[in-house]
Enzyme design. Structure first.
Site, PDB file in Angstrom:
ATOM      1  N   HIS A 124      -1.881   0.544   7.027  1.00  0.00           N
ATOM      2  CA  HIS A 124      -2.437   0.970   5.729  1.00  0.00           C
ATOM      3  C   HIS A 124      -1.866   2.570   5.527  1.00  0.00           C
ATOM      4  O   HIS A 124      -1.622   3.330   6.281  1.00  0.00           O
ATOM      5  CB  HIS A 124      -3.510   0.953   5.598  1.00  0.00           C
ATOM      6  CG  HIS A 124      -4.383   0.811   4.311  1.00  0.00           C
ATOM      7  ND1 HIS A 124      -3.994  -0.025   3.170  1.00  0.00           N
ATOM      8  CD2 HIS A 124      -5.208   1.693   3.362  1.00  0.00           C
ATOM      9  CE1 HIS A 124      -4.385   0.223   1.996  1.00  0.00           C
ATOM     10  NE2 HIS A 124      -5.145   1.225   2.057  1.00  0.00           N
ATOM     11  N   ASP A 143      -7.917   5.898  -2.373  1.00  0.00           N
ATOM     12  CA  ASP A 143      -6.994   4.711  -1.964  1.00  0.00           C
ATOM     13  C   ASP A 143      -6.806   3.971  -3.228  1.00  0.00           C
ATOM     14  O   ASP A 143      -7.633   3.131  -3.880  1.00  0.00           O
ATOM     15  CB  ASP A 143      -7.822   3.824  -0.989  1.00  0.00           C
ATOM     16  CG  ASP A 143      -6.953   2.889  -0.475  1.00  0.00           C
ATOM     17  OD1 ASP A 143      -6.017   2.739  -0.834  1.00  0.00           O
ATOM     18  OD2 ASP A 143      -7.314   1.863   0.408  1.00  0.00           O
ATOM     19  N   CYS A 188       0.801  -1.250   0.161  1.00  0.00           N
ATOM     20  CA  CYS A 188       0.115   0.100   0.122  1.00  0.00           C
ATOM     21  C   CYS A 188       0.849   1.345  -0.168  1.00  0.00           C
ATOM     22  O   CYS A 188       0.658   2.383  -0.767  1.00  0.00           O
ATOM     23  CB  CYS A 188      -0.845   0.202   1.219  1.00  0.00           C
ATOM     24  SG  CYS A 188      -0.095   0.035   2.826  1.00  0.00           S
TER      25      CYS A 188
END
Length: 668
Positions: free
Chosen positions: A457, A473, A413
């Site tokens: 994250h 995202d 991520c």
């Protein structure tokens, strides 16, 4: 009087007390093993062996030179292993070392008392390192052993009997529980006079104030608990659970880091929109100032600050388990009319490097004048091109953004969030990386979410005039199962989820009964943290007001004194039992003997002596003749001083008779 004469004038330490002292020392040290240097354990084995040899008269007590040498060696050991003699961590090691060394110079009961009281203090220091339910339950063992050692010091009939000594210690501990509960509920929660820093050698994992992609990937290999959250109403959907911790606004070509603290102290500008989410969080110690919350968060706690980047920070680092309440407005507008000067640091890029990414950003800007359209095109690029989600990305060189976007195309991520933020800034759009946690495991029994390190994250925020900061995202475009289901499902193909922790129960969540046991234990720990560790000033006032209405300091003091007096009165009645007709313990046992036989049809006649009554009872109950006469003989020996008083012998003889009598008649 000299020390030798004083020691000779005091009674020696009984064997049972010494045995329990050795057991207590071992139990006191066990919770500290994780943070004690190995030489302390070796020192305890050496001192315990020496003390046993002293008791067996095969070794002598250390002289003044030997004691001074041991003390200096212990101090040097603390200095070498901890780098200082000052501080919490060094102080605890020094205390344990003194607790161990005291063992070899035990001569009198006074020395043993000093060691026992020192042991109680060492038990308390263990809570500085671990305040979990398991640690609290285990602490009952060394406390019981220390109480047994204290009882064994007394010259009583228990001095040579280990298990009755332990049984009495457990009874005393049970008798103290009501008073402990009363003090816990009613005693005012006072702020500490000083703050103790976290032990320096205690390992910390978690987010830091700067980030590289490898940092987040490393966190995802850990199952360590970060926090638990309980919502007052329905739980949000998993894809809405973005727990903000901090933002990264500075990039040096390899690492993202926070803006200077001075830039974050200004109050954020935002407007509430929609209904808030109300929830509470119990956070594990992190050693950092930042807290975790959903956007946009607001807390009324006096020691929590609202930073300009919409994060929550505490004035002091979180060194102990912390509980705080939060309200969040997910649809709030965040800084829709920010000034250009305040957005300048969200456009910062290194002076050189990653030329292909900069060129691509220029192409996108030429094709998409609208910021929203450009952002959507970047997300579409991640979705349609062959990007992959992995904890084992290929290495990249100096131009890390270029190599990720145009060569490796495999990452975690942080790779996607960092690359997208770089491209947006190169295209003239203010953007920043947000780091925190995403998702969480629902515990069905307790209805709370558990967030662990592998939920770490990173995502992106960009600023749009009139709309403020908007979260996107890019990881969702590559691995939507990471957001909707969790890390385990996202990594199912490469089977790297907790690969370094084969014994973690989280790897076996597909086994129903094992997962139920794990979640049940997790629920117990959560209750411990919420209702015991979290029972601080605000929680105490809410609890007492819910049960007693208005509550002030005078009523609290009255409840504490009144409840304490009532409990002490009940305990006094229980211990002294004034309602008993006979105070002599031997006669009390004989009255029970007489009542037991009466229930089986043998009544004692007026003026009938114990022996005559026993002989007649034995004749009327021939099957129990031996047990009856055994009790009578024991009673005569006790009552008329034919042997040393031993009330337990009478009790055992009566128990033997009770078992020998027909059970259907016996009520004793």
């Amino acid at each position: 009087m000299s020390g030798t004469k004083l020691a000779a004038s005091q009674p020696p330490i009984p064997r049972i007390s010494l045995t329990w002292l050795l057991v207590a020392q071992a139990l006191v040290i066990v919770p500290h093993i994780g943070h004690l240097p190995l030489w302390v354990l070796a020192l305890w084995l050496f001192c315990a062996g020496w003390r046993v040899q002293i008791f067996r008269m095969r070794a002598g007590y250390p002289n003044a030179w030997a004691k001074a040498g041991l003390m200096l060696a212990a101090g040097a050991g603390v200095l070498l292993s901890r780098g200082s003699l000052i501080g919490l961590d060094a102080g605890v090691v020094l205390l344990i070392a003194a607790f161990v060394l005291k063992l070899v110079e035990l001569r009198t009961q006074r020395d043993a008392l000093v060691l026992i009281f020192l042991g109680f203090f060492c038990v308390v220091t263990a809570y500085l390192f671990d305040d979990s339910l398991t640690a609290a339950a285990f602490s009952a063992l060394p406390i019981s052993a220390l109480l047994a050692a204290l009882i064994g010091l007394q010259q009583s009939h228990l001095a040579m009997r280990p298990w009755p000594t332990l049984r009495l210690a457990l009874v005393m501990l049970a008798q103290a529980l009501p008073l402990m509960l009363l003090l816990f509920v009613f005693f005012p929660r006072l702020a500490p006079l000083w703050s103790l820093p976290n032990p320096g050698n205690q390992a910390r994992t978690g987010l830091s104030d700067s980030m590289t992609p490898a940092d987040i990937a490393e966190l995802s290999k850990s199952a360590e608990l970060v926090f638990r959250a309980t919502f007052d109403g329905p739980l949000p959907e998993r894809n809405q659970l973005y727990w903000r911790a901090l933002t990264f606004e500075q990039f040096d070509g390899r690492r993202w880091s926070q803006a200077p603290v001075g830039q974050l102290l200004a109050p954020p500008t935002w407007s509430k929109n929609g209904s808030p989410l109300t929830y509470s969080i119990i956070m594990q110690p992190s050693g950092q100032n930042w807290l975790f919350a959903l956007d946009v968060a607001q807390s009324n706690a006096a020691d929590i600050q609202h930073m300009s980047d919409f994060s929550l920070q505490r004035k002091l680092p979180v060194e102990q388990t912390l509980q705080y309440a939060v309200n969040s407005w997910p649809t709030a507008l965040r800084a829709p009319a920010a000034l250009s000067a305040s957005l300048a640091h969200d456009l910062q890029l290194p002076a050189s490097g990653d030329p292909r990414s900069r060129a691509w950003a220029a192409e996108l800007r030429a094709q998409y004048p609208s910021n929203a359209a450009l952002v959507q095109q970047v997300l579409t690029h991640f979705n349609r091109e062959p990007f992959g989600y992995t904890l084992k990305p290929p290495p990249v060189g100096v131009n890390s953004i270029d190599e990720f976007l145009f060569r490796t195309r495999r990452g975690f991520c942080a790779h996607y969030a960092g690359a997208m933020t770089f491209v947006l800034r190169a295209a003239g759009i203010p953007a920043r990386v947000v780091a925190g946690y995403q998702g969480g495991e629902l515990n069905p029994a307790g209805r709370f979410l558990t967030v662990r390190q592998f939920d770490a994250h990173a995502w992106v925020e960009y600023w749009q005039a009139g709309q403020g900061w908007i979260s996107v995202d890019p990881t969702f475009q590559v691995a939507p199962e990471r957001i909707e289901q969790g890390l385990e499902q996202a990594l199912s193909a490469e089977q790297s989820f907790l690969a370094d922790s084969p014994l973690s129960l989280l790897r076996y969540r597909n086994i129903g009964w094992l997962n139920t046991v794990r979640q049940g234990w997790d629920n117990l720990n959560y209750g411990w943290q919420r209702w015991v560790l979290g029972y601080q000033t605000e929680q105490q006032l809410r609890f007492l007001q819910r049960w007693f209405g208005r509550m002030d300091s005078q009523l609290l003091l009255l409840a504490l004194v009144g409840g304490g007096g009532l409990l002490l009165g009940v305990l006094t009645l229980f211990l002294f039992k004034p309602w008993r007709r006979e105070q002599d313990p031997r006669l009390r046992q004989f009255l029970r003997f007489q009542g037991l036989l009466a229930r089986h049809g043998v009544q004692r006649l007026p003026a009938e002596g114990p022996r005559a009554f026993a002989l007649r009872a034995a004749a009327e109950l021939p099957a129990q003749s031996a047990a009856i006469q055994h009790f009578a003989a024991a009673f005569e020996a006790q009552q008329y001083a034919l042997s040393h008083p031993d009330p337990l012998a009478l009790r055992r003889a009566l128990a033997t008779l009770r078992r020998a009598l027909p059970w259907r008649f016996s009520r004793g």
